[in-house]
Every structure is written in structure tokens, then in C-alpha cells.
Scaffold this active site. Structure first.
Site, PDB file in Angstrom:
ATOM      1  N   LYS A  80       0.864  -1.182   0.000  1.00 14.83           N
ATOM      2  CA  LYS A  80       0.000   0.000   0.000  1.00 14.83           C
ATOM      3  C   LYS A  80       0.901   1.233   0.000  1.00 14.83           C
ATOM      4  O   LYS A  80       2.007   1.204   0.552  1.00 14.83           O
ATOM      5  CB  LYS A  80      -0.865   0.005   1.270  1.00 14.83           C
ATOM      6  CG  LYS A  80      -2.094   0.839   1.166  1.00 14.83           C
ATOM      7  CD  LYS A  80      -3.277   0.053   0.644  1.00 14.83           C
ATOM      8  CE  LYS A  80      -4.509   0.912   0.538  1.00 14.83           C
ATOM      9  NZ  LYS A  80      -5.688   0.162   0.099  1.00 14.83           N
ATOM     10  N   GLY A 180     -24.328   3.422   4.372  1.00 10.16           N
ATOM     11  CA  GLY A 180     -23.527   3.983   3.270  1.00 10.16           C
ATOM     12  C   GLY A 180     -24.050   3.501   1.923  1.00 10.16           C
ATOM     13  O   GLY A 180     -24.106   2.298   1.655  1.00 10.16           O
ATOM     14  N   GLY A 182     -22.871   4.520  -1.186  1.00 10.86           N
ATOM     15  CA  GLY A 182     -21.944   4.985  -2.225  1.00 10.86           C
ATOM     16  C   GLY A 182     -21.805   3.937  -3.314  1.00 10.86           C
ATOM     17  O   GLY A 182     -22.738   3.175  -3.591  1.00 10.86           O
ATOM     18  N   VAL A 184     -20.302   1.023  -3.562  1.00  5.85           N
ATOM     19  CA  VAL A 184     -20.563  -0.374  -3.216  1.00  5.85           C
ATOM     20  C   VAL A 184     -21.953  -0.536  -2.601  1.00  5.85           C
ATOM     21  O   VAL A 184     -22.717  -1.435  -2.981  1.00  5.85           O
ATOM     22  CB  VAL A 184     -19.500  -0.916  -2.225  1.00  5.85           C
ATOM     23  CG1 VAL A 184     -19.783  -2.358  -1.886  1.00  5.85           C
ATOM     24  CG2 VAL A 184     -18.104  -0.779  -2.808  1.00  5.85           C
TER      25      VAL A 184
HETATM   26  P1  NAD Z   1     -18.003   5.702  -1.431  1.00 10.40           P
HETATM   27  O1  NAD Z   1     -17.213   6.871  -0.977  1.00 10.40           O
HETATM   28  O2  NAD Z   1     -18.482   5.649  -2.839  1.00 10.40           O
HETATM   29  O3  NAD Z   1     -19.297   5.510  -0.505  1.00 10.40           O
HETATM   30  C1  NAD Z   1     -19.309   5.699   0.866  1.00 10.40           C
HETATM   31  C2  NAD Z   1     -20.697   6.214   1.231  1.00 10.40           C
HETATM   32  O4  NAD Z   1     -20.795   6.261   2.652  1.00 10.40           O
HETATM   33  C3  NAD Z   1     -20.972   7.623   0.710  1.00 10.40           C
HETATM   34  O5  NAD Z   1     -22.235   7.664   0.046  1.00 10.40           O
HETATM   35  C4  NAD Z   1     -20.989   8.481   1.977  1.00 10.40           C
HETATM   36  O6  NAD Z   1     -21.868   9.592   1.891  1.00 10.40           O
HETATM   37  C5  NAD Z   1     -21.450   7.466   3.003  1.00 10.40           C
HETATM   38  N1  NAD Z   1     -21.127   7.780   4.395  1.00 10.40           N
HETATM   39  C6  NAD Z   1     -20.020   8.398   4.874  1.00 10.40           C
HETATM   40  N2  NAD Z   1     -20.099   8.521   6.214  1.00 10.40           N
HETATM   41  C7  NAD Z   1     -21.263   7.933   6.576  1.00 10.40           C
HETATM   42  C8  NAD Z   1     -21.904   7.716   7.815  1.00 10.40           C
HETATM   43  N3  NAD Z   1     -21.367   8.140   8.974  1.00 10.40           N
HETATM   44  N4  NAD Z   1     -23.094   7.069   7.831  1.00 10.40           N
HETATM   45  C9  NAD Z   1     -23.657   6.657   6.675  1.00 10.40           C
HETATM   46  N5  NAD Z   1     -23.102   6.858   5.469  1.00 10.40           N
HETATM   47  C10 NAD Z   1     -21.914   7.466   5.421  1.00 10.40           C
HETATM   48  O7  NAD Z   1     -17.120   4.418  -1.086  1.00 10.40           O
HETATM   49  P2  NAD Z   1     -17.269   2.942  -1.665  1.00 10.40           P
HETATM   50  O8  NAD Z   1     -16.341   2.772  -2.800  1.00 10.40           O
HETATM   51  O9  NAD Z   1     -18.712   2.621  -1.820  1.00 10.40           O
HETATM   52  O10 NAD Z   1     -16.660   2.098  -0.458  1.00 10.40           O
HETATM   53  C11 NAD Z   1     -17.416   1.878   0.712  1.00 10.40           C
HETATM   54  C12 NAD Z   1     -16.574   1.099   1.713  1.00 10.40           C
HETATM   55  O11 NAD Z   1     -16.178  -0.149   1.125  1.00 10.40           O
HETATM   56  C13 NAD Z   1     -15.270   1.796   2.110  1.00 10.40           C
HETATM   57  O12 NAD Z   1     -14.946   1.463   3.443  1.00 10.40           O
HETATM   58  C14 NAD Z   1     -14.233   1.158   1.178  1.00 10.40           C
HETATM   59  O13 NAD Z   1     -12.935   1.231   1.728  1.00 10.40           O
HETATM   60  C15 NAD Z   1     -14.754  -0.266   1.120  1.00 10.40           C
HETATM   61  N6  NAD Z   1     -14.345  -0.982  -0.091  1.00 10.40           N
HETATM   62  C16 NAD Z   1     -14.686  -0.518  -1.317  1.00 10.40           C
HETATM   63  C17 NAD Z   1     -14.311  -1.232  -2.454  1.00 10.40           C
HETATM   64  C18 NAD Z   1     -14.713  -0.767  -3.841  1.00 10.40           C
HETATM   65  O14 NAD Z   1     -14.682  -1.577  -4.778  1.00 10.40           O
HETATM   66  N7  NAD Z   1     -15.126   0.485  -4.018  1.00 10.40           N
HETATM   67  C19 NAD Z   1     -13.556  -2.415  -2.342  1.00 10.40           C
HETATM   68  C20 NAD Z   1     -13.231  -2.885  -1.053  1.00 10.40           C
HETATM   69  C21 NAD Z   1     -13.632  -2.153   0.060  1.00 10.40           C
END
Ligand code: NAD
Length: 365
Positions: A80, A180, A182, A184
Site C-alpha cells: 500500500k 452507506g 456509495g 458499493v
Molecule cells: P463511497 O465513498 O463511494 O461511498 C461511501 C458512502 O458512505 C458515501 O455515500 C458516503 O456519503 C457514506 N457515508 C459516509 N459517512 C457515513 C456515515 N457516517 N453514515 C452513513 N453513510 C456514510 O465508497 P465505496 O467505494 O462505496 O466504499 C465503501 C466502503 O467499502 C469503504 O470502506 C471502502 O474502503 C470499502 N471498499 C470498497 C471497495 C470498492 O470496490 N469500491 C472495495 C473494497 C472495500
């Protein structure tokens, strides 16, 4: 600043401190292990309060990538990078080109990609200096947005947890609370809704929450309530460290299974969940769909059929962990760590006997 005696140091192979006075780059690349293959893991840009905090993040995240890649059955080690800076203010072409030259200097031992604070367009600049970049939109083996694959793997993991803890073959009629919405979280809601689950949702973004209410017939609750509502499954898909001494005693669901990285605030929280009779799907196992998808790009051969079958296998890998945890009376997180460590150790032993594991692969862009 101590490295070898750092509390997050876990036998890391190499830690590179990168500095470029002209571009202002300050970064740390942590290569935890190359036993299974080149160390793959994203690059994060963050305004760390101190160099010490940045080092801790790089060490913890790179070890997590080794475990994630090992448990996903990928021929990849774990690494990382963290760039110290404000992603809103400090980005420049010179900064990313400089970072790219440091990655190139590792000759394929570390392969970078996007993480928090870094976009595909930033990585495209990095790719001007090195081939050792994944998660791009273009190129021979480009794999595109990983989040639908992360969501599919998480859905498969929820099915495994439901089968193990609730004795049900599918999620139809079950209540799943998704924190959340977002990249995922939204795709996960689509999968769960299609499979007949009832959804409770929360996001700090009210617009997206309203959209989920209308698209999935979901019930919206406040961000303070989502982890503690009456649900069968809680699926954290936002922040890390949400499972801790304060939150765990208040959780009513019998399963915690979501995509967020680093859900446990500390290792002992895995035991706290077990004592509370909550089945926890270890985060780096359930959320591996994205890296499984990017892996094809990293090794230069993207094979969708193979990706789909590996993402499907997350179900069985988790069942195996759950059964072993029950049998041994251990936390699921602890069992997953041991299994990952075993795989890495075996690969290292094969490598030392000269049977080929752990070679570095030149990324073909
Ligand atoms: P993202 O930034 O697209 O979505 C995160 C969402 O969480 C956003 O809509 C944000 O508004 C919301 N959020 C933030 N704080 C919050 C709270 N206190 N309560 C409720 N909602 C809240 O991120 P993502 O890509 O969807 O990833 C989500 C999680 O999954 C992260 O922890 C990321 O590290 C993990 N992850 C993602 C992937 C991937 O393929 N994108 C892969 C492995 C792990």
C-alpha cells in the site's frame, strides 16, 4: 520514528520513504509481502496529522492487502502507498509523476491503484512513469469500476452468513440494514432488493437516501441509528472502526457483513462480537470482489469468467471460516488472519525451495 519496532510492523519486507523537493511529494510505500506475487494495493492521499500516523496507516493497510489477496486466492502479495497531503489542494501532475517514478523504482515489486483521495485520472498520470498501475479505464486489460464486483462478493458473503447463522438458503424476507449508499452500498442494495430482502438504509447524503427509498422501497433511518436497528443483518459500507466497545453491545442484528474496510476498531473487537453472539464476516474476505476484478488487469490477462467464479467463491471461503471459528471457539476475524498467514507462509516456503511462487510480474498496460 521507529519502523521495525512499530506496533503496526508485521514483518514487512520493505518500507520506502519517498520525497521529492520539487513536486512536494512525501509518500510512504509499504511492501508487506511478495510471497504470493507482486505486492498489490492502492495509493491513498490523506492529510495525516503526522508522519507517524501516515506510517501506521501504510503498515496496517499493506498487511491487510496481503491477507485480502491471499484469502481471495490471488497470485498477489500485499502493499500500500500513502501520499501525505490534502487531496483537495495538493494534487499536481508533477506530484503524481514523481510518485510514479518511485513506483517504477521498485521494478514491479509494488503495483499501485486508486484508493481514498485518488482518482482514475490521477493514476493515469502515474501510469506515464510506470507500467505498474492497475484500475485504469483504458489499456489492453483495463478492468473498470471495481465496486459492482465488491458488491456482488459482499452479497455472496451475506448469503453465506445467513445460511450459517440463520439456517436460511437465501435472503428473501430478511431485513438488511445498509450503512452507506456509495459505489458499493448502492450496488449491494440492488442485489439484495432483487433477491427479496427488505432494506433499511442510511447515508450522510440525504439525496441518495431518498433515491434508495424510492428505488428499493427501503426504510430510511438516521446515521446514528443504522447499526442498531431491528435487522437480521447489518452491512457496513461506509466507514472503518465502526465495530468497537461502544457500538457492539448495542447491535441487535445477529450478523455483521458488509464491504467497509477495517471495520474492527481493534483486534479484540472480533472477540467482543463473538461473545455477543454476532456472526462477523471478516471485512477483507467479504470485500475482495474489487481486487479480484483488478487482479486480471494487474497480471495483464483479464478473464471475466474467472473473475465471476472467484467472486462466487467468497461464499464458500466465508463458510469455511465460520465453521472453523465455531469448532475452535475463536473469533472469525482471528481465524481469517490465521488462514491468511498460513497461505503466505506456505508460499514463502515454496519460494525458498525455488518452486516459483512470488515472482514479480511485469504489468502490461
Ligand atoms: P463511497 O465513498 O463511494 O461511498 C461511501 C458512502 O458512505 C458515501 O455515500 C458516503 O456519503 C457514506 N457515508 C459516509 N459517512 C457515513 C456515515 N457516517 N453514515 C452513513 N453513510 C456514510 O465508497 P465505496 O467505494 O462505496 O466504499 C465503501 C466502503 O467499502 C469503504 O470502506 C471502502 O474502503 C470499502 N471498499 C470498497 C471497495 C470498492 O470496490 N469500491 C472495495 C473494497 C472495500
Amino acid at each position: 520514528m521507529s519502523v521495525f519496532n512499530h506496533e503496526a510492523f508485521a514483518g514487512h519486507e520493505q518500507v520506502v520513504f519517498c520525497h521529492d523537493a520539487i513536486s512536494g511529494l512525501k509518500a510512504i510505500i509499504a511492501v508487506h509481502s511478495t510471497a504470493l506475487g507482486p505486492a498489490a494495493g492502492g495509493c491513498r492521499m490523506w492529510s495525516y496529522a503526522s508522519d507517524e500516523e501516515a506510517l501506521r496507516d501504510a503498515l496496517r493497510l499493506s498487511r491487510g492487502m496481503s491477507y485480502k489477496n491471499a484469502m481471495a486466492g490471488l497470485e498477489l502479495g500485499g502493499g500500500k502507498a500513502v501520499i501525505i497531503g490534502d487531496a483537495g489542494k495538493d494534487k499536481s501532475e508533477a506530484l503524481f509523476r514523481s510518485f510514479g517514478r518511485f513506483v517504477e523504482g521498485l521494478s514491479g515489486k509494488y503495483i499501485t491503484a486508486e484508493d481514498v483521495g485518488i482518482s482514475v485520472s490521477d493514476m493515469e498520470i502515474v501510469a506515464q512513469e510506470t507500467d505498474h498501475v492497475g484500475g485504469l479505464n483504458s489499456g489492453q486489460a483495463a478492468s473498470g469500476d471495481p465496486s459492482p464486483f465488491t458488491a456482488r462478493g459482499t452479497f455472496n458473503g451475506i448469503r453465506a452468513a445467513v445460511r450459517h447463522r440463520l439456517g436460511k438458503q437465501d435472503v428473501r424476507g430478511l431485513v438488511v440494514a445498509v450503512q452507506g449508499l456509495g459505489h458499493v452500498g448502492w450496488h449491494l442494495c440492488e442485489e439484495l432488493h432483487r433477491a427479496g430482502a427488505k432494506l433499511i438504509v442510511a447515508d450522510i447524503n440525504d439525496d441518495i437516501t431518498r433515491k434508495a427509498v424510492s428505488a428499493f422501497g427501503a426504510t430510511a433511518v438516521s446515521c446514528d441509528e443504522i447499526l442498531f436497528c431491528d435487522a437480521d443483518v447489518v452491512a457496513p459500507c461506509a466507514l472503518g472502526a465502526i465495530m468497537n466497545e461502544q457500538s457492539i453491545p448495542r447491535i441487535k442484528a445477529r450478523i455483521v457483513a458488509g464491504a467497509a474496510n477495517n471495520q474492527l476498531s481493534s483486534a479484540s473487537d472480533g472477540d467482543l462480537l463473538r461473545l455477543q453472539k454476532i456472526l462477523y464476516a471478516p471485512d477483507y474476505v467479504i470485500n475482495a470482489g474489487g481486487i479480484i476484478n483488478v487482479a486480471g488487469e494487474i497480471i495483464g490477462r483479464y478473464d471475466r469468467t474467472l473473475v465471476d467464479s472467484k467472486v462466487a467463491s467468497i461464499h464458500d471461503v466465508l463458510l469455511d471460516i465460520f465453521i472453523r471459528a465455531d469448532r475452535e471457539g475463536r473469533a472469525t476475524s482471528d481465524v481469517a488472519d490465521s488462514m491468511a498467514q498460513e497461505k503466505i507462509l506456505q508460499a514463502r516456503q515454496r519460494q525458498m525451495k525455488g518452486t516459483g511462487a512470488g515472482r514479480t510480474v511485469k504489468h502490461v498496460a
